[in-house]
Enzyme design. Structure first.
Site, PDB file in Angstrom:
ATOM      1  N   GLU A 257     -50.991  26.396  15.105  1.00  0.00           N
ATOM      2  CA  GLU A 257     -51.791  25.222  14.772  1.00  0.00           C
ATOM      3  C   GLU A 257     -52.623  25.533  13.529  1.00  0.00           C
ATOM      4  O   GLU A 257     -52.991  26.677  13.310  1.00  0.00           O
ATOM      5  CB  GLU A 257     -52.749  24.840  15.909  1.00  0.00           C
ATOM      6  CG  GLU A 257     -52.055  24.345  17.159  1.00  0.00           C
ATOM      7  CD  GLU A 257     -51.497  25.480  18.010  1.00  0.00           C
ATOM      8  OE1 GLU A 257     -52.036  26.604  17.895  1.00  0.00           O
ATOM      9  OE2 GLU A 257     -50.528  25.271  18.757  1.00  0.00           O
ATOM     10  N   HIS A 292     -45.777  10.549  22.810  1.00  0.00           N
ATOM     11  CA  HIS A 292     -46.014  11.986  22.889  1.00  0.00           C
ATOM     12  C   HIS A 292     -46.309  12.409  24.333  1.00  0.00           C
ATOM     13  O   HIS A 292     -46.014  13.550  24.718  1.00  0.00           O
ATOM     14  CB  HIS A 292     -47.152  12.372  21.941  1.00  0.00           C
ATOM     15  CG  HIS A 292     -47.034  13.783  21.459  1.00  0.00           C
ATOM     16  ND1 HIS A 292     -45.857  14.303  20.958  1.00  0.00           N
ATOM     17  CD2 HIS A 292     -47.931  14.815  21.417  1.00  0.00           C
ATOM     18  CE1 HIS A 292     -46.041  15.571  20.633  1.00  0.00           C
ATOM     19  NE2 HIS A 292     -47.287  15.907  20.916  1.00  0.00           N
ATOM     20  N   CYS A 299     -40.526  18.854  27.061  1.00  0.00           N
ATOM     21  CA  CYS A 299     -40.710  20.200  26.498  1.00  0.00           C
ATOM     22  C   CYS A 299     -41.385  21.138  27.500  1.00  0.00           C
ATOM     23  O   CYS A 299     -40.950  22.280  27.669  1.00  0.00           O
ATOM     24  CB  CYS A 299     -41.478  20.136  25.191  1.00  0.00           C
ATOM     25  SG  CYS A 299     -43.182  19.577  25.322  1.00  0.00           S
TER      26      CYS A 299
END
Lengths: 486, 486, 486, 486
Positions: A257, A292, A299
């Site tokens: 990130e 999302h 995932c």
């Protein structure tokens, strides 16, 4: 050939002049940096499997813009099957990387921006949608990774954007010119920032009129002048600098990130998709978040599969695989993991077409999906730690294991079942540590909690999407309460 | 017209000579008995809504046997849409009745028997499937209710059927004749037994060779000579005999269970669908259970909707609807309820065709669905009790409320918000009591726990259906463990 | 002899002229009414065991007023040992009755009123404490049951007492005379109202100045002119009217609640312990609630012991006692139950003396205790239902079981292990039903939730009692944040 | 002066010739090593506070051996107050260090060995207890840290010690001489190994006759010839080598674990406390585990206090402290934390004297305590991560923050509330990261899970300690089942 190979992907990143800082130093080469490379490897899996006949039905799709075969990550969902295949693709990549493969944010962003810009064009006569589709065509034709950038730093949470002492704590338009706009601000927690070719910036919450300058959406190349990246630390990050392959837990794949700073960045109009139309900011946030939140039903389930497998291996290596409580815990882990998957599939199955033709998931179920993701991976991780045993956090280092004198002690005393090598056992322990405490825990735990919105954000959406008034009517009818009271 | 009206349904039941005992007495009229009628009303809703233009898309289907429009409860699922619509129909009926509407068991049974008999016919050359389809045609053409009868009394759970001291504790074939078979035994917990025209009997578990006599499947009219019904008590059942409309909580709808005894019952061969082919018993149990575990992702969600609505009304009537903790608890209830629905939808969405063409749900996800059903309704009920307050279990009787002298005390002191009548508040309290402690708790709690198999049965299936070996391989690859070890 | 026998207790109740309504009828004889008697039996256990050498160390205490041996239920706790023995006594009585034995409320009330009136006398010079001690002496000398009456009907929860449209929705003083006061209002959910000799009325929440008329505390004989009782319904209550011993589940013991109406009741000053001193209402509520939240760490644990035992018997009778999952569920039930006990013991162990010398539990831990009680009994009940199996809610009636013809079917088909009679199995099933769904569920579930205050009430106290500022300082020091910031 | 100061403690460690390996290198100086020193600081707190008048009542006790004032960590508990003060001392040290302060294991070991050796001496006439008390006197007089060493590597968990392919996988006696014994093997996960002056070795499980050589208990100085230490890695361990004070989260305090290898170590008889008396191994394991399971009801609660405080600070700094859901989550964290404390207090309060006079906790409640510790810290950590927000795992490094150019970006964009410095906010984030993912997570999570025995070990003890037969009798009596059946 539209679709890049892994090498083409990595090469294309080498050509981007990222301005990046990490541990106080300006990086020249991001692609080969040992901390960053595993992230690129995880994204690269999305290129690799698109060329793999076993998986291409999931990794690719037929573009509704061109009719060509494209990577699904650049695709606008054209039906329920697309939505379901998206989730299956994400589970697959989670299984293959045991990490965050980062490319979903952009996919979710383009799908959200598509339908909202269509509605803006339809309602307001602005040409945002045409601009957006041009941009998307470029992305599809070049098989690019798009970073979806939504989360502003936000400063004091009790104040709205324009009330903050520092007006830049939410990204905003500071100037409108004939040829484009100038923006200032930052996006925080940007997953996969250094893996992406393009950044698609969106507002972070529903804006009101006084915050109209903050209702801005645009896309720019990730190496644009005016953008600075500061790399975020992860738990155990520097193990990747030590040179071994055991202690890192997951040697090949990872995520990262960045704090991304936009310092008076110029964006030409053809790359601007919203600029002040604050009434559309809510829909954009809601849809992106919805997509999302669906993604996590894929995932995280894939990473969960790896963690369950690792716990099962740990039990085997310990000679404990047949204990009833161990088998029961594995069953519980599977049950929780599949519940997440069920939610991902269900919100996809109940998707519907938006006005632009792009399919949207069922928003209520997508929020339910994500809400469960803020809970179950934590319990799966707890059970994995239970099965693994304390060795996972007390193992000596790989260097001790390789040491000519004392290595033999470790081999001798950390042997589990006689037919399993100590190294095997260590590797599984380190993998579990990686997912529950180490670099991958950032993705498996914290991102499960806060990615796509913190738990409370989903609760607000769940309360709003569920028709409580209808439920009250149902109850009143059964209870024999006169309809007039309603 | 193929499809019966509510009146036709009730009349058709009046023609059946059920041999029934209730509270030690032989019943003559089941249809108008105050304890039983609410059950029939609940089933009747499946007839009523099939004629309602708003709901017929869910309640009806096009028969693959005849091409005619039939009630979905008699339909063989011909695709994923059928499986999804089944769940939606069940949620709808749960919302409309706040009770068990009983007709699902038969629907799930016919779908399971169809594919298994097809495979028996294909593999063994026996004509079970042809017989079964004849039976089903009769059911469809007459719009009948079929009771699916699976659960044997089971005696000592540590012993298999043929090991029991009393061999009748599992239903079995005691004689094979030229014209048919004779069976003896019982089926316990038979939901909706007195609402059904036909009973479709199936084995209760996977039989081995020594238990081949117990591998039997057949259908008989519910009023057949040799069948005795003993009505099961429910919590608060006799409130239905008191004459009021408040204390019962749900005045119109209910459910019921019977012990059904088959005492040397003769079944002609054309109504026999399995007789000794023990190797097929496992598939039949697994598929029926799978379908029925899917069902709970619909019906219990519908009842949950009513309970959530009732809790929301209770909060409003108490003047507490705006308290943050109350709103948060309602959100949690919705979240849990929708998670169940997501599981019901997901296992349907991932359904696949069997050899007979009839669609089967995804078995792993259906078991995950039911496993959650053994947990979340309990927590939803707990939260409803939290919101409702203690009044739900300390309210005086309806007779006190109607009493000329003391009724005024109740009206005065149990008034909540000034603009809501005390009776309204009492009615909502009693509805919540009904679902959490009363007659409907049998369906909402205990049936959620044990219907379609107790929790451990799902755990065994989850462990079996999940490919743990593949998960171990995924983990080993990520951990860098040599493939040779696998 | 100070301490009554069971017969003396029952006789003393026969002399009280309760004005009671039940199912719309005025009762003449409460003591022998089949619905009420089990409640009296449960209270009577507190008399019986006080004379039992095995248990008298728990059931009795040495009065600090007189030095005489008295029933502990009339005792002021004089130390930590008294507080701990109270919890142990409650667990014992829960084990012996599997029901609410009702006498705790009064014990908790006298302990709370004692210290608060002492402080009022000390601070304000009023003689409430002397009056109270006189009353208590009378209670101790006559071994009386005191009903603690706190919960007002409350009307609209969003409004304070004096804001309600009907000012009587909280009990209040409507007149002050030279010789006493006149009060009007009601107390709801009054557990054991018909088992008590005296009612000790307390305010239900912290009163502010405008609600001063509602800050009233007093004691009156339960048969006083002006008091009306309306009996509350419980789930399955009327099974007690059917004449059998099986279907009731718990044949001997039970509990009950009433709405108690005070219609312009006169109370002489010597029985008034608070009248308008609103500033002391908060302490009184807080301490009574604290004592009563401690109580649940005893009584509910005792009922839990019976439920765990019943589930273990059910498993044995089913032949399932050796299954790993059954044993694990029993262990979980024990674990949860003992966690509740640990909380009851801990808040007692950390008790401290008030100014009056009467010991008060640790308020933070007592609230933590009760908060767990709002959760764990529900999970214990769920697990009991899991182990019991569906039979618990589908069993035919006792009348069918006794029926000359069909009784044999029930005996045959509901037999579990061959060496256990069907009746034994039925009895255990009905006991589990009783605690989880029937009359005792009112005590084991709903009272666990709402008795001594609903869950949110404890959360408010937990937040208030825990020193969050100190925790922030601890964190700041460790984090190296300059102390000046605090 | 019996009790050492912090400096005396550190100096005394400097005199010990530990043979230690860390990251493949032999260490010369452990006391000043940046990875190890925080552990010593945490232990040193137990010396420091013993001299602090505010805390000495918790940190010290009056020795029953000498009547002198000694550090409580070297004390034999002489009553319930000692047991309770132990828990309070542990909570205090957890609050002051937010880490594992390591000294408990030895305290728990000496208390367990004391009563068991007393019984061996009494039963068998062996002089183990006299030897042990001599050793303990030495420890008390010199205020030493004792490492309690129980956990063997264990190899294949499905095999007993003597069945392992390598017989050294459990520590064993390989030779008995006139002057002492020779032992070989290892102890794994040895918390605080390098902080201790002495090691007290105990068997790891109940030994049977064929494993008699493994039933061995003794004490040796930690620097003895023949002992090798290999340092275990912790998550984020190397941040301590980077030189900053922010990224480490907890700059001053920590914990550590070692693999401790005993290679043919000689132990003189006066330091041997068990050698082959396998029948006493079970009691020793059970009591040590019991004491240590109690300990976690203190130390983990103290760390929990810091984590709760840190989360509250994070919320404040984010401007979110007033959000209802944040306050509710903090309340839940407090509730769970105090439930653990209640269990620690309760098992202490119900302690009883052993034959040696040393007090033992209630074993059932101590196991219940630890079982909760395997769950609640995980949930507290999850809630802390929820409140903290994603920044906790995406913050740039301290070096970036200190960087002359880009430091300003971090200061600007990671500012929360305007009156709080970015550094403060970073420090709190890093502290939460430290406890939930970093070095302290090893103690707060994994040790909570596996320290003092893994969850299943407690479940076995809970099942064994709870009198299930008595519970069955209670249920049978209530159900009206004839006593003859029991």
């Amino acid at each position: 050939m539209l679709m890049k190979t892994v090498e083409q992907y990595l090469d294309s990143l080498r050509n981007i002049a990222f301005k990046v800082y990490l541990f106080g130093e300006r990086l020249e080469n991001t692609v080969d940096h040992p901390l960053i490379r595993p992230s690129l490897n995880a994204v690269a899996k999305s290129y690799e499997l698109a060329h793999d006949s076993q998986f291409e039905h999931l990794l690719t799709a037929c573009s509704n813009l061109t009719g060509k075969k494209i990577n699904r990550f650049t695709h606008l969902h054209q039906g329920v099957d697309d939505l379901i295949n998206k989730v299956k693709m994400q589970r697959l990549l989670g299984q293959q990387t045991a990490a965050c493969f980062q490319r979903c944010v952009g996919m979710d962003a383009i799908n959200a921006v598509d339908s909202v810009t269509y509605e803006m064009e339809h309602d307001l006569g602005l040409d945002y949608h045409r601009h957006f589709r041009d941009f998307l065509l470029y992305v599809q034709e070049n098989d690019l990774v798009v970073e979806g950038a939504m989360t502003d730093p936000k400063g004091d949470r009790s104040l709205r954007p324009s009330q903050q002492e520092d007006p830049d704590l939410y990204l905003r338009v500071i100037e409108k010119r004939d040829d484009g706009i100038v923006v200032r601000g930052a996006k925080a927690h940007q997953t996969g920032a250094l893996s992406a070719h393009e950044i698609l910036v969106m507002p972070t919450l529903t804006m009101s009129e006084e915050d109209a300058d903050y209702a801005v959406c645009f896309a720019v190349p990730s190496g644009s002048e005016g953008i600075t990246y500061i790399y975020g630390r992860q738990s155990c990050d520097t193990r990747r600098l030590e040179g071994g392959t055991i202690d890192v837990g997951n040697c090949l794949y990872g995520g990262h990130e960045c704090l991304v700073i936009f310092e008076d960045l110029f964006v030409p109009w053809e790359r601007v998709f919203m600029c002040g139309e604050f009434r559309y900011s809510g829909a954009l946030v809601e849809r992106f978040a919805g997509y999302h939140r669906q993604s996590y039903g894929g995932c995280k389930v894939g990473v969960g599969d790896v963690l369950i497998g690792a716990a099962a291996l740990a039990a085997e290596y310990n000679g404990a695989a047949k204990a009833a409580h161990v088998r029961d815990k594995l069953t519980e882990m599977i049950h929780l993991n599949e519940t997440l998957y069920a939610c991902g599939i269900a919100c996809s199955s109940q998707g519907t077409a938006t006005a632009s033709g792009t399919y949207l998931i069922d928003l209520l179920l997508a929020n339910v999906c994500k809400q469960n993701v803020t809970r179950f991976p934590y319990e799966i991780a707890r059970l994995a730690e239970d099965i693994a045993g304390g060795l996972m956090v007390t193992l000596p280092s790989e260097k001790d294991f390789r040491h000519p004198e004392i290595g033999r002690y470790i081999k001798k005393y950390f042997k589990g079942r006689a037919d399993v090598s100590t190294e095997q056992r260590m590797r599984v322990m380190r993998l579990i540590e990686n997912i529950t405490l180490g670099t991958a825990a950032v993705g498996y735990r914290t991102e499960s909690m806060h990615g796509a919105g913190s738990p409370q954000a989903q609760r607000i959406m769940i309360a709003r999407q569920a028709d409580l008034e209808q439920k009250k009517r149902l109850a009143a009818i059964i209870a024999g309460i006169d309809g007039k009271d309603f």
